[in-house]
Design a protein around this motif. Sequence first.
Motif, short mmCIF file in Angstrom:
data_model
loop_
_atom_site.label_atom_id
_atom_site.label_comp_id
_atom_site.label_asym_id
_atom_site.label_seq_id
_atom_site.Cartn_x
_atom_site.Cartn_y
_atom_site.Cartn_z
N GLU A 13 0.95 -1.29 0.04
CA GLU A 13 0.18 0.15 -0.07
C GLU A 13 0.89 1.37 -0.11
OE1 GLU A 13 -3.44 0.29 -0.40
OE2 GLU A 13 -3.27 -1.82 -0.87
N ALA A 14 2.05 1.25 0.77
CA ALA A 14 2.78 2.29 0.86
C ALA A 14 3.34 2.66 -0.54
CB ALA A 14 4.08 2.12 1.87
N ILE A 15 3.90 1.50 -1.29
CA ILE A 15 4.34 1.65 -2.67
C ILE A 15 3.54 2.06 -3.60
CG2 ILE A 15 5.36 0.11 -4.33
CD1 ILE A 15 6.72 -1.54 -2.33
N LYS A 16 2.17 1.76 -3.49
CA LYS A 16 1.33 2.52 -4.39
C LYS A 16 1.02 3.73 -3.91
CE LYS A 16 -1.67 -1.94 -4.98
NZ LYS A 16 -2.81 -2.40 -4.43
N ARG A 17 0.83 4.31 -2.84
CA ARG A 17 0.85 5.73 -2.71
C ARG A 17 2.17 6.54 -3.10
NH1 ARG A 17 -1.25 4.95 3.70
NH2 ARG A 17 -3.20 4.24 3.09
N LEU A 18 3.11 6.04 -2.56
CA LEU A 18 4.41 6.88 -3.23
C LEU A 18 4.45 6.64 -4.62
CD1 LEU A 18 7.04 5.26 -0.86
CD2 LEU A 18 6.43 7.48 -0.84
N GLN A 19 4.34 5.81 -5.62
CA GLN A 19 4.12 5.79 -6.63
C GLN A 19 2.98 7.11 -7.22
OE1 GLN A 19 5.74 4.39 -9.05
NE2 GLN A 19 5.12 5.63 -10.41
N LYS A 20 1.88 7.13 -6.68
CA LYS A 20 0.85 8.02 -6.89
C LYS A 20 1.50 9.49 -6.84
CE LYS A 20 -4.12 9.45 -6.26
NZ LYS A 20 -5.13 9.01 -5.62
N ILE A 21 2.20 9.79 -5.67
CA ILE A 21 2.77 10.88 -5.12
C ILE A 21 3.74 11.21 -6.24
CG2 ILE A 21 4.31 11.96 -3.73
CD1 ILE A 21 2.86 10.64 -1.44
N ASN A 22 4.59 10.15 -6.84
CA ASN A 22 5.53 10.44 -7.90
C ASN A 22 4.91 10.97 -9.07
OD1 ASN A 22 8.41 10.29 -8.51
ND2 ASN A 22 7.94 8.44 -9.84
N ASP A 23 3.90 10.08 -9.50
CA ASP A 23 3.31 10.60 -10.65
C ASP A 23 2.75 11.93 -10.62
OD1 ASP A 23 1.66 7.33 -11.20
OD2 ASP A 23 3.79 8.05 -11.63
N LEU A 24 2.10 12.43 -9.64
CA LEU A 24 1.67 13.67 -9.14
C LEU A 24 2.76 14.86 -9.47
CD1 LEU A 24 -1.09 13.29 -6.48
CD2 LEU A 24 -1.27 13.97 -8.74
N LEU A 25 3.82 14.70 -8.86
CA LEU A 25 4.98 15.33 -8.97
C LEU A 25 5.70 15.43 -10.40
CD1 LEU A 25 6.84 14.45 -5.71
CD2 LEU A 25 6.00 16.47 -6.26
N PHE A 26 5.76 14.36 -10.74
CA PHE A 26 5.99 14.28 -12.34
C PHE A 26 5.26 15.07 -13.22
CE2 PHE A 26 8.64 12.72 -15.72
CZ PHE A 26 7.97 12.32 -16.81
#
Length: 98
Positions: free
Chosen positions: A79-92
């Motif tokens: 779940e943490a990995i999914k959340r971090l990926q979503k944050i990363n996508d938003l930042l990108f």
Amino acid sequence: MEDKLKIKISIADRVYPLTVDMSQEEGLRSASKKIDAMIKQFEENYAVRDKQDVLAMCALQFASQVEQKQVDNAIDGSEAIKRLQKINDLLFDYLEKK
């Protein structure tokens, strides 16, 4: 190097002499108390004829707790990995727009 301590741990009315690091003493004493409390609980709640049966049930109980924590951590980790990926996508996406 830490000094070694010679201690005696009592589990199920048997004494076990151990040589341990000073940093391990508190944890080992606490663990032996938890084992003895669990033994008492099993003996009070179930018709147990043999200490070995009680010790086996204690081992199973502790092992299952460790396994469950690993399963819970694996689930939480994904779940943490999914959340971090979503944050990363938003930042990108944000940085691409600038």
